[in-house]
Design a protein around this motif. Structure first.
Motif, PDB file in Angstrom:
ATOM      1  N   ARG C 128       0.835  -1.207   0.000  1.00 33.73           N
ATOM      2  CA  ARG C 128       0.000   0.000   0.000  1.00 33.73           C
ATOM      3  C   ARG C 128       0.869   1.256   0.000  1.00 33.73           C
ATOM      4  N   GLU C 131       1.886   1.957  -3.227  1.00 34.43           N
ATOM      5  CA  GLU C 131       0.694   2.087  -4.084  1.00 34.43           C
ATOM      6  C   GLU C 131       0.686   1.039  -5.188  1.00 34.43           C
ATOM      7  N   TYR C 132       1.010  -0.178  -4.787  1.00 36.85           N
ATOM      8  CA  TYR C 132       1.124  -1.256  -5.753  1.00 36.85           C
ATOM      9  C   TYR C 132      -0.226  -1.808  -6.168  1.00 36.85           C
ATOM     10  N   VAL C 133      -0.373  -2.073  -7.461  1.00 32.85           N
ATOM     11  CA  VAL C 133      -1.527  -2.832  -7.940  1.00 32.85           C
ATOM     12  C   VAL C 133      -1.033  -3.783  -9.029  1.00 32.85           C
ATOM     13  N   PRO C 134      -1.450  -5.047  -8.953  1.00 34.24           N
ATOM     14  CA  PRO C 134      -0.888  -6.048  -9.878  1.00 34.24           C
ATOM     15  C   PRO C 134      -1.244  -5.781 -11.328  1.00 34.24           C
ATOM     16  N   ILE C 135      -2.360  -5.104 -11.565  1.00 37.20           N
ATOM     17  CA  ILE C 135      -2.713  -4.822 -12.959  1.00 37.20           C
ATOM     18  C   ILE C 135      -1.822  -3.701 -13.453  1.00 37.20           C
ATOM     19  N   PRO C 137       1.839  -3.963 -13.977  1.00 42.60           N
ATOM     20  CA  PRO C 137       1.548  -3.489 -12.629  1.00 42.60           C
ATOM     21  C   PRO C 137       1.985  -2.036 -12.457  1.00 42.60           C
ATOM     22  N   ARG C 138       1.345  -1.405 -11.469  1.00 38.87           N
ATOM     23  CA  ARG C 138       1.706  -0.014 -11.185  1.00 38.87           C
ATOM     24  C   ARG C 138       2.111   0.144  -9.735  1.00 38.87           C
ATOM     25  N   PHE C 139       2.909   1.142  -9.495  1.00 39.62           N
ATOM     26  CA  PHE C 139       3.343   1.444  -8.140  1.00 39.62           C
ATOM     27  C   PHE C 139       4.138   2.730  -8.213  1.00 39.62           C
ATOM     28  N   ASN C 141       7.362   4.329  -8.055  1.00 36.55           N
ATOM     29  CA  ASN C 141       8.776   3.993  -8.056  1.00 36.55           C
ATOM     30  C   ASN C 141       9.554   4.939  -7.138  1.00 36.55           C
ATOM     31  N   ASN C 169       2.561  -9.849   0.291  1.00 40.47           N
ATOM     32  CA  ASN C 169       2.929 -10.255  -1.059  1.00 40.47           C
ATOM     33  C   ASN C 169       4.439 -10.265  -1.254  1.00 40.47           C
ATOM     34  N   VAL C 172       6.109 -10.170  -4.790  1.00 42.53           N
ATOM     35  CA  VAL C 172       6.226  -8.892  -5.502  1.00 42.53           C
ATOM     36  C   VAL C 172       7.496  -8.169  -5.077  1.00 42.53           C
ATOM     37  N   ASP C 175      10.278  -9.625  -6.887  1.00 38.81           N
ATOM     38  CA  ASP C 175      10.322  -9.137  -8.269  1.00 38.81           C
ATOM     39  C   ASP C 175      10.864  -7.706  -8.346  1.00 38.81           C
ATOM     40  N   MET C 176      10.763  -7.008  -7.234  1.00 36.57           N
ATOM     41  CA  MET C 176      11.235  -5.624  -7.225  1.00 36.57           C
ATOM     42  C   MET C 176      12.659  -5.504  -6.704  1.00 36.57           C
ATOM     43  N   ILE C 258      -9.623 -15.149  -0.845  1.00 37.82           N
ATOM     44  CA  ILE C 258      -9.106 -14.503  -2.066  1.00 37.82           C
ATOM     45  C   ILE C 258      -8.647 -15.547  -3.075  1.00 37.82           C
TER      46      ILE C 258
END
Ligand SMILES: Nc1ncnc2c1ncn2[C@@H]1O[C@H](COP(=O)(O)OP(=O)(O)OP(=O)(O)O)[C@@H](O)[C@H]1O
Ligand SMILES: Nc1ncnc2c1ncn2[C@@H]1O[C@H](COP(=O)(O)OP(=O)(O)OP(=O)(O)O)[C@@H](O)[C@H]1O
Ligand SMILES: Nc1ncnc2c1ncn2[C@@H]1O[C@H](COP(=O)(O)OP(=O)(O)OP(=O)(O)O)[C@@H](O)[C@H]1O
Ligand SMILES: Nc1ncnc2c1ncn2[C@@H]1O[C@H](COP(=O)(O)OP(=O)(O)OP(=O)(O)O)[C@@H](O)[C@H]1O
Ligand SMILES: Nc1ncnc2c1ncn2[C@@H]1O[C@H](COP(=O)(O)OP(=O)(O)OP(=O)(O)O)[C@@H](O)[C@H]1O
Ligand SMILES: Nc1ncnc2c1ncn2[C@@H]1O[C@H](COP(=O)(O)OP(=O)(O)OP(=O)(O)O)[C@@H](O)[C@H]1O
Ligand SMILES: [Mg+2]
Ligand SMILES: [Mg+2]
Ligand SMILES: [Mg+2]
Ligand SMILES: [Mg+2]
Ligand SMILES: [Mg+2]
Ligand SMILES: [Mg+2]
Lengths: 258, 258, 258, 258, 258, 258
Positions: C128, C131-135, C137-139, C141, C169, C172, C175-176, C258
């Motif tokens: 949060r 501001e991550y969202v998997p679609i 994906p955005r966040f 940086n 998560n 994620v 991955d980052m 979920i």
């Protein structure tokens, strides 16, 4: 002996000590031949910058796993060079700055160096500097392009410049066409041998030679020097025999790798 | 002889020498027939710009591996042309500028050239100018489009213009539809023959003919002129026989290629 | 007994209680050995920060399913540490702020901590925060890079810092490239055993030992502590025997996972 | 004869000659039936705009390889039309303008045309106008949408408008749903026949009929008129027999195609 | 009877009627057991918010096809709750606002609710609120993150809050990691049974029991309540027997489904 | 007869004629049963808006190939409705406006309509309004979301609203989740029958019945009404027999389709 000599470097950093001390926090330990090979190659390129007329710009890339000691080694080489101008460009000093401001500060450091006949610039942690993240992937192209141009720009007016850069992700640099900026590449090794492991236990963990010998029997993996320092400290923290604790750490407790 | 003549070009650069000298830092060595073929094609298109009425715009692309000598050759041709107007557009001179500012400066250079009857513009390192990075890929479309239009714009009022551009990534230019802007393409060769290797050792490394002959036996790969200069300097730096050092460099030491 | 001791922690939070009480709303229940293992590892790294000179920075990642109790545990550890400086960085306190403002507040918290010899910072809900969202994906940086640098920055001037971060998560974060910032990782477990289930029914649901025993027979899945609290409350809400209701909840009613 | 008549068009361009002369720099050569077919279709749609009440807007797309003569033909048709209002919209005149400014200028040109009963607008090089690049792909959607709407907007108040657009990439326009804006499409041919080749050598290269005949024997590929002019000029530049040089150019020298 | 009771709810909405009446435009019809199941689950979670101390925040997601009655049901539940604070957050009331303004208004609504001991907030049409479109996909991450944080934030100071959200695309919410914000999910059913169809014809279409019986024979598909209202009205509009018209509508005329 | 009646509609457009006349430039021809089916369905939904209380909002989508007559039909229906408020929202009237300004103007039109008891709004060419391009794909999400919300918003205070939208790309609207905004969809047909072809030749081409009969023999494809008008005009332009010309157009000349 050689090892002693090196680990004594830290106290003598002198004027720019403030800048340095955040990097090689635990000094530089000579843990064996792997380290010495790296240390010697450092001497070679420092000498080349000092004396060659045809190559006024020497650019070196230090690679290695996260925690393998890249930043510490870069500052160690800079210290060794005894060049009159040394500048460390680190993401830690640019928190909160816009990418424009960062690019300007980087450019400024290089322009300052051009005014000195013999200079050394450390570009620590290229990925962080360019704000790289593999998801996307995203990064600051402004900072990347600034670096790319500066890495190739011959210092004007007979200046000489040694650039020491660090990265734990050379394949990304390759994908960014940045690799041809580094004619020289040095890999900072991880700890893989029992003898290396033992040397570090003695130097940094205050283990006696006998304890270190005992403990090193349980080591049969691969660890970075930064992880090893963390393990030693945890082992010393716990109640009971440090050797036993270390054994437990190495065999049971999961220090997660990436 | 021819070789001498050419390498004497550098000292005579004259008025714009400041601009030039950062590019062909180590002069232009005539290392054999491969070089001469390139040099001759240069003479041809310079002549065409001077005399043809039907082709007032001649646009040339110099391609070749990083370090193969593209920038040095471009400045060498510009010098050869003896045109009254010569301008070098290089990313090194535009550090810190916004893409708008860069596009404006590029446009300005062309507009200035239109005022002179005979002009030469060097567009050095197109990828860097357009801030290209393969990841993404990203680049400044503004600068790219500006170049694209300028590359095709016939100089107004009987002006004549020679454009010399350099790139190490012609396939990217093709992907960008930029290739039809370059009716003429010249490939800057890398060093692949023992004879070329030997010529450069003598000219730039102060090796005697005999030493050069000896050393060239260990050369059986492919190297750019910029890499070779670096290797020669490192060999001269190390203690001991330069020929032996060179042999070591060529066979053991890893000068990383991209 | 131990369980009682822990659940009494909440009332005693003292000065920073305001900050804390939104997190461990229903206290910390000791529901058995799984919990105690986690609680003990907490003691270990708190001790390490207090005493080790070589590791002034200890960074811990609490992972676990949404609702497994990560935020509550982090505040519980912070409370346990009794460090003079404790700061909670939570997305709930930064609603409506720009990413720049958020990055500044985060940086400010760390800089404040550097002024205290012994500090603890909670980074709650990294996804949060960035501001991550998997679609996509955005966040953000900007926030991600700020965290990445701060996670690795050794506190200057002999300061010591414990960082407690939470995420549901971890893949994620991997991955980052953020995972090598956390030498220590602790997994907050979900409830999977009848005995754990029963302990929580008694402690939080006011079920008698006998009722809890009865109800726990119908439990044979996996549930987070937050979901379980919701189920207990719904069972108590409905008319009729709570045990019967709970049975119904567990077997018929679909609490969507979920 | 017809050919002569056409190539005399250029000197007579009159008032708007300034605008025109940058486009058909080397005049319009009638090189045979392929050209005449295109020229005739031009007459047809010019007539339609002049007289039909039901189709006040006629929109024509000129396609063809880069250098095939699209821009020259468009200005040639505009000249032929003798319409009181002619406007050329070309990326060359909008260097350095923002996409908003470009869109406004385009809109302005159309609005101006609506005030004249009979108008012709040339939209030269649609890809450049919309700043298209295949990598990404990227382009100015603002300009694209502006064009799309204007291409379909019937001139108000009985006005009549001929739109002549050029592109070397019709497939991109198709992908952009722009193709249904062009009920009429004309392909500018490349040179593929010996007779065409010969006609151009005589007209533009000052070759005698016999020389042209000789040289055309070596032509058996496909070339655009712009490339051919470049080849002729290079052949004339080199020392020696132009026919021999031309032969060399056609068979050995690599004029790179896209 | 029960049906009558419910459809009488609408006239009695009272003070906030203005806000409500745009949503359940045609009242709430009790068309059978499927509806009653949903209505009952509503009573349960309203009661839980009122009385449970451990779950001060209850968050419900209403899912269902477009037109299945989600918005109407949400307002119906809000009305039923008789909570002193009710706020509807709907994209219809935020037309023309920037995403920042929208996020602020949403945050403001929650902050206002925290001042009341018992509150209900309707988040209508999450996809529209976050400006979601599947192509891209695109959406406002700012609004999404704001919602995500607010959905999880326990009301401070013993406040209690019921959140009712509606969506016709729960799988998108799942992809956005938003699903664990909704411990309770209620599916608004579509009309699939002849008995349901018949009940609605009588209640909303003024069909007699016999006519409704007759018409329902032609129904053998699946329709949302909103579509059904449209069909009934078209059938009544056309000349001729409404039952025949309805038959025609159901069998011939294509009311396009998504 | 019916055909005559309809084609006389145009001259009588009256007060809002200015707005209308750019759309159905060549009137509305009744070319047979396909047209009449469409015209009748128009009458039906106009009537429904006028009289039904339960469906104050009726939203219709006119689909069909580019040039099939969508915009003309929409204005024709609007004229037929004789509603006191008619507003055409067309991309042609919003050239040069920002997406914010466009969204505001659209919202304004709807808000104005809410003040009138009986209104009709034409949303012409949705793809252009939302600035859609398939490459990317790109579009204005702001305008799209504005439309989406307005399409679903019931007019407040007993207002009634008919929305007529046109698109040549319904599948894109489907991909954008916009399709459930249109309970009614009407397809504007293309010309596929000889009888239709003949009727149009007579009405718009001033062909005698016999000529039309003759010419229609050569028609065996599919054409939109807009293309057909272009073909007729070109045939009439050329010297010679119009029927022969038409034959040539249909069989030889390539009017490119998309
Ligand atoms: N021979 C050595 N080489 C490098 N570091 C050493 C050596 N001996 C001891 N150290 C200590 O090991 C640590 C290495 O950490 P350092 O931050 O330099 O690693 P790094 O590779 O830069 O990590 P990161 O990838 O996180 O940037 C330092 O505390 C340093 O003092
Ligand atoms: N014949 C030659 N051609 C080109 N360069 C030569 C030649 N002889 C010597 N040199 C020297 O070789 C070096 C070539 O470097 P240069 O920067 O021109 O290469 P480049 O291809 O432009 O590299 P990059 O791809 O990094 O831009 C210069 O120092 C130049 O003086
Ligand atoms: N042993 C325990 N550990 C953690 N939480 C507990 C424990 N016993 C009771 N609880 C209660 O369980 C709830 C855990 O919720 P918490 O918000 O901490 O979970 P979380 O994992 O942070 O959830 P999220 O993924 O939504 O952030 C709190 O109400 C807390 O008081
Ligand atoms: N019949 C002809 N048609 C077109 N161009 C001709 C003809 N005869 C001679 N020319 C000359 O050929 C050249 C054509 O170049 P032009 O710029 O019009 O090509 P283009 O297709 O627009 O190129 P680009 O794709 O680069 O825009 C001009 O110099 C023109 O004077
Ligand atoms: N039992 C019922 N439940 C829901 N709506 C009902 C019921 N009975 C009648 N209706 C009517 O059906 C219509 C439902 O429309 P509503 O806008 O609530 O659907 P929705 O699912 O929110 O649609 P959308 O997906 O477009 O937002 C309203 O006019 C409402 O008055
Ligand atoms: N029966 C008819 N229906 C529609 N248009 C007709 C009819 N009869 C004649 N026309 C004429 O056909 C033309 C139709 O063009 P129109 O712009 O309405 O098509 P469109 O489908 O909106 O095209 P586009 O896809 O380009 O927006 C107009 O000139 C109109 O006057
Ligand atoms: Mg480092
Ligand atoms: Mg170069
Ligand atoms: Mg949490
Ligand atoms: Mg052109
Ligand atoms: Mg709804
Ligand atoms: Mg239209």
């Amino acid at each position: 002996d050689f090892r002693r000599a090196i680990s004594e470097v830290k106290p003598g950093f002198g004027a720019v000590e403030d800048q340095y001390e955040n990097y090689a926090h635990n000094g530089i330990v000579n843990y064996g031949s792997e380290f010495e090979k790296v240390a010697n190659s450092g001497k070679l390129f420092i000498e080349q910058v000092k004396t060659s007329l045809r190559t006024p710009l020497v650019s070196v890339l230090l690679t290695g796993e996260p925690g393998s000691g890249k930043s510490s080694l870069a500052t160690y080489f800079a210290k060794q060079s005894e060049f009159p101008f040394v500048r460390i460009i680190s993401p830690q000093d640019m928190l909160g700055m816009t990418e424009t401001a960062k690019a300007q500060r980087i450019t400024k450091a290089f322009e300052d160096s051009y005014k000195t006949p013999l200079s050394c610039i450390i570009i620590d942690d290229i990925e962080r500097l360019i704000e790289y993240v593999p998801i996307g992937p995203r990064f600051s192209n402004l900072i990347l392009q600034t670096l790319h141009v500066l890495y190739k720009k011959t210092p004007p007016k007979k200046g000489r410049l040694l650039i020491l850069s660090t990265t734990s992700n050379p394949s990304v640099l390759r994908d960014m066409d940045l690799m041809d900026c580094f004619p020289i590449q040095v890999e900072t090794p991880s700890i893989t041998k029992k003898s290396e492991f033992k040397a570090i236990l003695q130097e940094l963990g205050a283990f006696s030679s006998k304890e270190a010998e005992l403990a090193s029997q349980y080591f049969n993996d691969r660890v970075t020097i930064k992880q090893l320092i963390m393990i030693i400290e945890m082992a010393r923290q716990e109640k009971g025999d440090p050797v036993e604790n270390l054994k437990y750490m190495l065999t049971e407790f999961q220090l997660k790798h990436i």
